[in-house]
Motif scaffolding. Sequence first.
Motif, PDB file in Angstrom:
ATOM      1  N   THR A 131      -0.828   8.052   3.780  1.00 39.15           N
ATOM      2  CA  THR A 131       0.158   7.256   4.495  1.00 39.15           C
ATOM      3  C   THR A 131       1.432   8.061   4.700  1.00 39.15           C
ATOM      4  O   THR A 131       1.566   9.182   4.209  1.00 39.15           O
ATOM      5  CB  THR A 131       0.469   5.957   3.711  1.00 39.15           C
ATOM      6  N   ASP A 170      -9.956   5.070  -3.688  1.00 42.38           N
ATOM      7  CA  ASP A 170      -9.747   6.127  -4.677  1.00 42.38           C
ATOM      8  C   ASP A 170     -10.683   5.995  -5.877  1.00 42.38           C
ATOM      9  O   ASP A 170     -10.969   6.969  -6.561  1.00 42.38           O
ATOM     10  CB  ASP A 170      -8.295   6.119  -5.162  1.00 42.38           C
ATOM     11  N   SER A 229       5.255   8.252   3.632  1.00 41.98           N
ATOM     12  CA  SER A 229       6.101   7.759   2.547  1.00 41.98           C
ATOM     13  C   SER A 229       7.486   7.432   3.090  1.00 41.98           C
ATOM     14  O   SER A 229       8.237   8.336   3.457  1.00 41.98           O
ATOM     15  CB  SER A 229       6.227   8.815   1.449  1.00 41.98           C
ATOM     16  N   SER A 266      -6.746   8.047   0.052  1.00 38.46           N
ATOM     17  CA  SER A 266      -5.618   7.217   0.481  1.00 38.46           C
ATOM     18  C   SER A 266      -4.595   8.127   1.138  1.00 38.46           C
ATOM     19  O   SER A 266      -4.325   9.221   0.622  1.00 38.46           O
ATOM     20  CB  SER A 266      -4.960   6.497  -0.701  1.00 38.46           C
ATOM     21  N   ASP A 323       0.817  -1.205   0.000  1.00 40.16           N
ATOM     22  CA  ASP A 323       0.000   0.000   0.000  1.00 40.16           C
ATOM     23  C   ASP A 323       0.858   1.265   0.000  1.00 40.16           C
ATOM     24  O   ASP A 323       0.553   2.221  -0.718  1.00 40.16           O
ATOM     25  CB  ASP A 323      -0.934   0.000   1.209  1.00 40.16           C
ATOM     26  N   THR A 324       1.917   1.298   0.788  1.00 42.88           N
ATOM     27  CA  THR A 324       2.777   2.489   0.787  1.00 42.88           C
ATOM     28  C   THR A 324       3.484   2.653  -0.553  1.00 42.88           C
ATOM     29  O   THR A 324       3.648   3.770  -1.053  1.00 42.88           O
ATOM     30  CB  THR A 324       3.813   2.433   1.922  1.00 42.88           C
ATOM     31  N   THR A 328       0.889   3.900  -3.158  1.00 43.10           N
ATOM     32  CA  THR A 328       0.491   5.280  -2.898  1.00 43.10           C
ATOM     33  C   THR A 328       1.576   6.242  -3.357  1.00 43.10           C
ATOM     34  O   THR A 328       1.278   7.309  -3.910  1.00 43.10           O
ATOM     35  CB  THR A 328       0.171   5.497  -1.412  1.00 43.10           C
ATOM     36  N   GLY A 383      -0.822  11.792   0.318  1.00 38.63           N
ATOM     37  CA  GLY A 383      -2.200  11.361   0.231  1.00 38.63           C
ATOM     38  C   GLY A 383      -2.785  11.588  -1.140  1.00 38.63           C
ATOM     39  O   GLY A 383      -2.230  12.311  -1.976  1.00 38.63           O
ATOM     40  N   LEU A 384      -3.919  10.958  -1.382  1.00 38.06           N
ATOM     41  CA  LEU A 384      -4.709  11.155  -2.590  1.00 38.06           C
ATOM     42  C   LEU A 384      -6.082  11.648  -2.179  1.00 38.06           C
ATOM     43  O   LEU A 384      -6.599  11.267  -1.125  1.00 38.06           O
ATOM     44  CB  LEU A 384      -4.840   9.847  -3.375  1.00 38.06           C
TER      45      LEU A 384
END
Length: 370
Positions: free
Chosen positions: A320, A247, A322, A318, A233-234, A237, A330-331
């Motif tokens: 997190t 998303d 980084s 989303s 996931d990281t 993203t 983020g998104l």
Amino acid sequence: MADTEDLLRSPIHDRHEALGAKFAEFGGWSMPLEYPTGIVKEHTAVRESVGIFDVSHLGKAMVSGPGAADYVNATLTNDLGKIRHGKAQYTLCCDEETGGVVDDLIAYFHNDSHVLLVPNAANTAEVVRRLVEKAPEGLTIRNHHTEFAVFAVQGTKSDEVLAKVGLPVGHEYMSFVEANFGDAGVVVCRTGYTGERGYELIVRNNAAGALWDAILAAGEEFGILPCGLGSRDTLRTEMGYPLHGQDISLDVTPNQARLGWAVGWKKDAFWGRDAILAEKEEGPQRTLRGLLAVGRGIPRPGMSVSLARDVPLCEITSGTFSPTLKKGIGLALVPTFVDPEAELGVDVRGRREIFQCVKLPFVDTSVRES
């Protein structure tokens, strides 16, 4: 969350337990979230060397019969006619009426009569249902979700590791080769969800354990780490890759998600074409954008995004930390009237943290991926 006894398990679940994995529910499956090494080290292994993920929760469905490729091309958004045997294509299954995204998936073009689809775990049954419902006579759509394992070997040393196992490497991005590991057939795909050079391997369950063990052994000299879905996931993203259910969803169109590149605009037909084309011509009211922390704030899904302190715009879809940038990323589906380089506020546990709108991806891996 579903009871753990009700969750599906990978065919190598026992190996994850032996490695000390922490498990979480993903689309009805119990899958490794992280190992004792931790998400940051797993993430870094992929960016700097190599990691292996078990992503057997991903769906697998085969469309077979005369005109299979034509049928897939008339339903999913991307233009399957632009690729040939042995190539793969990112595409979308959209709702016929609204154009919202039912799922994003990869189509593997074996030949005109056989197309393998790999949707997300939670959406596999729905994608198959929709395809079956509209399929013409003579076509078969089979759900093979639980019959195959899928491993993702990702990172700059992925070629070296798989070559040691005796699998073919070096083929073009978004292509696949059918090979053998011992007596077992393996589809070796030059695809992935990390932005790094890498491969995804599809193998029957009965050969999955031996293949996993061989890859870990071959990668030992390169510092390979087993990686969980937390670091996946990281990594995704950082690339700005959308995740279905966060998303993109039935409430989000390809235009809004900046996925117009995965739409065959010149095709006569695909599900949701009229709605998606009309929105494209008018212009979407919101678009998926990247937000980079100016300070130390870490965004999480659901956090409020505002243009001014009291003017909420949207929510983080989303978010997190980084590990590559050492910043929060983020998104968010930001209204299109907002300047592409605007500074926005994110409510991080009651504090208004400032984030800069930036062009995606957050991390450029294009040189390493080629």
